[in-house]
Design a protein around this motif. Structure first.
Motif, PDB file in Angstrom:
ATOM      1  N   THR A   1      27.567   4.974 -27.406  1.00 31.12           N
ATOM      2  CA  THR A   1      26.461   4.352 -26.672  1.00 31.12           C
ATOM      3  C   THR A   1      26.881   3.004 -26.092  1.00 31.12           C
ATOM      4  O   THR A   1      26.516   2.660 -24.958  1.00 31.12           O
TER       5      THR A   1
ATOM      6  N   ARG B   1      28.928   3.642 -23.013  1.00 33.10           N
ATOM      7  CA  ARG B   1      28.096   4.093 -21.889  1.00 33.10           C
ATOM      8  C   ARG B   1      27.365   2.917 -21.253  1.00 33.10           C
ATOM      9  O   ARG B   1      27.283   2.809 -20.019  1.00 33.10           O
ATOM     10  N   LEU B   2      26.817   2.011 -22.058  1.00 33.90           N
ATOM     11  CA  LEU B   2      26.089   0.861 -21.523  1.00 33.90           C
ATOM     12  C   LEU B   2      27.017  -0.096 -20.780  1.00 33.90           C
ATOM     13  O   LEU B   2      26.619  -0.726 -19.801  1.00 33.90           O
TER      14      LEU B   2
ATOM     15  N   SER C   1      29.833   0.914 -19.222  1.00 41.13           N
ATOM     16  CA  SER C   1      30.264   1.598 -17.997  1.00 41.13           C
ATOM     17  C   SER C   1      29.165   1.645 -16.938  1.00 41.13           C
ATOM     18  O   SER C   1      29.452   1.685 -15.743  1.00 41.13           O
ATOM     19  N   THR C   2      27.914   1.633 -17.350  1.00 46.35           N
ATOM     20  CA  THR C   2      26.798   1.658 -16.399  1.00 46.35           C
ATOM     21  C   THR C   2      26.297   0.261 -16.061  1.00 46.35           C
ATOM     22  O   THR C   2      25.255   0.102 -15.430  1.00 46.35           O
ATOM     23  N   ASN C   3      27.039  -0.757 -16.517  1.00 44.30           N
ATOM     24  CA  ASN C   3      26.750  -2.160 -16.189  1.00 44.30           C
ATOM     25  C   ASN C   3      25.450  -2.674 -16.801  1.00 44.30           C
ATOM     26  O   ASN C   3      24.897  -3.675 -16.341  1.00 44.30           O
ATOM     27  N   VAL C   4      24.964  -2.002 -17.829  1.00 45.15           N
ATOM     28  CA  VAL C   4      23.827  -2.542 -18.582  1.00 45.15           C
ATOM     29  C   VAL C   4      24.274  -3.756 -19.391  1.00 45.15           C
ATOM     30  O   VAL C   4      23.507  -4.696 -19.603  1.00 45.15           O
TER      31      VAL C   4
END
Length: 264
Positions: free
Chosen positions: A99, A102-103, A105-108
């Motif tokens: 997780t 993923r955060l 990589s998605t620029n969160v």
């Protein structure tokens, strides 16, 4: 006629008593089916659990520092929802690297890297005992690693699971985002001469991430620990003023701001 009415009243009372006695004679009911119990982490409620400022002086603390153990400690917990808290429940606690990745990589979580697994400790399991609504636990992070990486934002995921009761899928993982720069104070200040009182200087403290202060006014006087003191010099001149700011890690990360101040 009166006798007849009295007989009717007695019969009704007797009937009522009979019904009452019948009502008091009952079989034990089985335990009711309560709404489904669910496990969850309250710190997962608002998405990323961000730690980018020092904890308040009062109220719930977001983290603490154990200097003896060289750990930064983030308090977390597992809660049990539902009407009933009956039964013992074993809870598994694990790190969730997927997780976090993923955060990132998605620029969160921009500018963030995963906290290395060897730099933190989590309990492997917890037990919610019969009647317990929640069980606290700690995320313990290597303090020396954080101090060595003050400019790098870090993140770690913490997921709970259980083989006995379900976990709320929206609240099963807490993502802790940590800015280590808060561990090192940044001292800063400005000064201003009083227009009506000679040699009186007001110091405005603009430091960041500090919990305590020490002022050396450069004239041989005793140090002052006020956050933003006002000081009156004995005579005019140029003085070297030193502000020492101390943060949550104590003296090992205390830093100084040195500035020349002209006293008219």
């Amino acid at each position: 006629m009166a006798l007849y009415l009295n007989l009717i009243r007695l019969a009704c009372v007797g009937l009522g008593c009979g019904l009452l006695m019948s009502a008091c004679s009952y079989d034990e009911l089985p335990e009711a089916d309560y709404p489904q119990q669910l496990l969850y982490q309250p710190t997962a409620r608002n998405g990323v659990y961000t730690i980018n400022s020092l904890p308040p002086a009062t109220g719930t603390y977001r983290f603490s520092v154990n200097l003896a153990e060289k750990k930064l400690i983030v308090p977390l917990s597992v809660f049990r929802g539902g009407v009933s808290t009956a039964g013992d429940v074993a809870v598994t606690v694990s790190a969730n690297a997927d997780t976090v990745a993923r955060l990132i990589s998605t620029n969160v979580l921009p500018g963030t890297v995963p906290l290395p697994v060897e730099r933190f400790v989590l309990p492997n399991s917890l037990n919610l005992g019969n009647g317990m609504e929640f069980a606290p636990f700690d995320l313990r992070i290597d303090l020396d690693y954080l101090r060595a990486n003050p400019g790098q934002k870090l993140a770690v995921g913490v997921t709970i699971s259980s083989g006995q009761i379900p976990v709320n899928p929206a609240l099963k993982t807490t993502i802790v985002s940590l800015d280590p720069s808060i561990l090192k104070p940044t001292p800063n200040f400005t000064s201003k001469a009083d227009a009506t009182t000679p040699r009186k200087i007001a110091f405005a403290n603009t430091s960041a991430n500090a919990l305590s202060y020490s002022w050396d006014f450069g004239d041989g006087s005793a140090a002052v620990t006020d956050a933003s003191p006002t000081y009156t010099y004995a005579k005019a001149g140029t003085y070297t003023v030193t502000l020492t700011a101390t943060g949550i890690t104590g003296s090992q990360d205390a830093t100084q701001k040195i500035m020349s101040v002209v006293v008219p």
